[in-house]
Design a protein around this motif. Structure first.
Motif, short mmCIF file in Angstrom:
data_model
loop_
_atom_site.label_atom_id
_atom_site.label_comp_id
_atom_site.label_asym_id
_atom_site.label_seq_id
_atom_site.Cartn_x
_atom_site.Cartn_y
_atom_site.Cartn_z
N ARG A 42 5.45 -24.24 -16.68
CA ARG A 42 6.75 -24.76 -16.27
C ARG A 42 7.75 -24.71 -17.43
NH1 ARG A 42 5.33 -29.57 -14.47
NH2 ARG A 42 5.31 -29.02 -12.25
N GLU A 43 7.29 -25.07 -18.63
CA GLU A 43 8.16 -25.05 -19.81
C GLU A 43 8.60 -23.62 -20.14
OE1 GLU A 43 6.16 -26.99 -22.99
OE2 GLU A 43 6.13 -28.96 -22.01
N HIS A 44 7.67 -22.67 -20.06
CA HIS A 44 8.02 -21.28 -20.34
C HIS A 44 9.04 -20.74 -19.33
CE1 HIS A 44 4.83 -21.01 -23.34
NE2 HIS A 44 5.24 -19.80 -23.62
N LEU A 45 8.82 -21.06 -18.06
CA LEU A 45 9.74 -20.60 -17.03
C LEU A 45 11.12 -21.22 -17.21
CD1 LEU A 45 7.39 -20.69 -13.91
CD2 LEU A 45 8.31 -18.66 -15.05
N GLN A 46 11.16 -22.50 -17.59
CA GLN A 46 12.44 -23.17 -17.81
C GLN A 46 13.18 -22.56 -18.99
OE1 GLN A 46 13.76 -25.75 -15.75
NE2 GLN A 46 15.53 -24.97 -16.89
N GLU A 47 12.45 -22.25 -20.05
CA GLU A 47 13.07 -21.61 -21.21
C GLU A 47 13.62 -20.24 -20.86
OE1 GLU A 47 10.30 -21.56 -24.43
OE2 GLU A 47 10.16 -23.74 -24.56
N SER A 48 12.87 -19.50 -20.04
CA SER A 48 13.34 -18.18 -19.61
C SER A 48 14.60 -18.30 -18.77
CB SER A 48 12.24 -17.47 -18.81
OG SER A 48 11.11 -17.20 -19.61
N LEU A 49 14.61 -19.27 -17.85
CA LEU A 49 15.78 -19.49 -17.02
C LEU A 49 16.99 -19.87 -17.86
CD1 LEU A 49 17.10 -19.80 -14.25
CD2 LEU A 49 16.19 -22.13 -14.14
N ASN A 50 16.78 -20.74 -18.85
CA ASN A 50 17.89 -21.16 -19.71
C ASN A 50 18.51 -19.97 -20.46
OD1 ASN A 50 17.49 -23.81 -18.93
ND2 ASN A 50 16.26 -24.34 -20.73
N ARG A 51 17.64 -19.04 -20.87
CA ARG A 51 18.15 -17.85 -21.58
C ARG A 51 19.04 -17.02 -20.67
NH1 ARG A 51 15.92 -16.04 -26.36
NH2 ARG A 51 14.28 -17.38 -27.25
N TYR A 52 18.65 -16.88 -19.40
CA TYR A 52 19.47 -16.10 -18.47
C TYR A 52 20.76 -16.82 -18.11
CZ TYR A 52 16.05 -12.40 -17.76
OH TYR A 52 15.22 -11.33 -17.95
N LEU A 53 20.71 -18.16 -18.11
CA LEU A 53 21.93 -18.92 -17.80
C LEU A 53 22.95 -18.81 -18.93
CD1 LEU A 53 20.35 -22.17 -16.28
CD2 LEU A 53 21.54 -20.32 -15.06
N GLU A 54 22.48 -18.46 -20.14
CA GLU A 54 23.38 -18.32 -21.29
C GLU A 54 24.14 -17.00 -21.29
OE1 GLU A 54 20.80 -18.80 -24.59
OE2 GLU A 54 20.49 -20.97 -24.28
N ILE A 55 23.70 -16.04 -20.48
CA ILE A 55 24.34 -14.73 -20.48
C ILE A 55 25.71 -14.81 -19.81
CG2 ILE A 55 24.17 -12.35 -19.64
CD1 ILE A 55 21.15 -12.59 -19.83
#
Length: 209
Positions: free
Chosen positions: A196-209
Motif C-alpha cells: 500500500r505504501e509503495h502504491l501510494q508513493e507511486s501515485l504521489n509521483r504521478y500527481l506531481e507531474i
C-alpha cells in the motif's frame, strides 16, 4: 530448442528468442571452475543503489538464476557472511590459484526452498501469503506458478485465490506489484501495508507531474 535449431537452420526465421540478454554471463565458466575447484576469487562489485565499486574476496559456492539474471552465491571473507553478487555487476574477475579449506555445510536446495529471488534471507522467516487474483491473471499464475509452494485455495467465476509459503522479500513484493490491479495480497498484513505504501508513493509521483 538449440538442438532443433541446429538440425533445422530454417527454424531461425520462425523461432524468435528474447533479444534482451543478461550481462555478466561471460564470467560463468570461470566462476563454475572456481566453485568446482574451491578457488578463492577476487573481483570488483558495483552497487547500483549506492553507486559504489568495492573490492571483494570471496569463497564461491553456487550460481543461481532469478528472473533472467545470474547471481554468484559466496561467502565474503571480510565478514564471513553468505551473500549474493549479480554477475552483471562483477568486473575484473580473478580466479586465484589459492584454494579455500573451509567446509561449508550449506544445503542450497533447502536454503532457497522458501525463497523468491536471491535476497538475503537471514533476517526473515517464511510465512503464509494469500493472494486474490482476477480470473484472467489467475489463469496465467495457475499455468505458470510463481513458486513451488503455490496452492490454489478457492475459485469463483471472477477470481482465483492462491496460498504460498515463502519469505516476503522485496523481490516478491516487486513481482506482485508488476501485476497491478489484477493481483491483491490479503495476508500477511505487514506485506499488505508495504505494498500500500509503495502504491501510494507511486501515485504521489504521478500527481506531481
Amino acid at each position: 530448442m538449440s538442438n532443433a535449431l541446429n538440425l533445422h537452420p530454417d527454424f531461425s526465421s520462425l523461432v524468435f528468442f528474447e533479444t534482451r540478454k543478461p550481462t555478466g554471463v561471460e564470467h560463468f565458466y570461470d566462476l563454475f571452475f572456481a566453485i568446482r575447484n574451491k578457488r578463492v576469487i577476487l573481483f570488483e562489485h558495483y552497487n547500483y543503489k549506492n553507486k559504489v565499486m568495492s573490492s571483494r574476496k570471496v569463497h564461491p559456492l553456487a550460481l543461481k538464476e532469478s528472473k533472467n539474471r545470474w547471481y554468484l552465491i559466496a561467502v565474503d571473507t571480510k565478514d564471513k557472511m553468505l551473500k549474493s553478487f549479480g554477475l552483471d555487476r562483477i568486473n575484473y574477475l580473478d580466479v586465484s590459484k589459492n584454494k579455500f579449506r573451509e567446509k561449508y555445510k550449506y544445503n542450497f536446495r533447502e536454503h532457497f526452498k522458501n525463497a523468491f529471488g536471491v535476497m538475503n534471507l537471514a533476517e526473515q522467516h517464511p510465512e503464509k501469503i494469500l493472494l486474490r487474483c482476477s480470473r484472467h491473471q489467475g489463469e496465467y499464475i495457475r499455468s505458470f506458478p510463481l513458486h513451488q509452494s503455490q496452492k490454489e485455495t478457492k475459485e469463483t467465476p471472477e477470481e482465483i485465490f492462491f496460498e504460498f509459503f515463502l519469505h516476503p522479500t522485496y523481490d516478491f513484493m516487486q513481482e506482485i506489484l508488476s501485476y497491478g490491479k489484477e493481483v491483491q495480497v490479503l495476508e500477511p498484513k505487514v506485506l499488505v501495508e508495504e505494498i500500500r505504501e509503495h502504491l501510494q508513493e507511486s501515485l504521489n509521483r504521478y500527481l506531481e507531474i
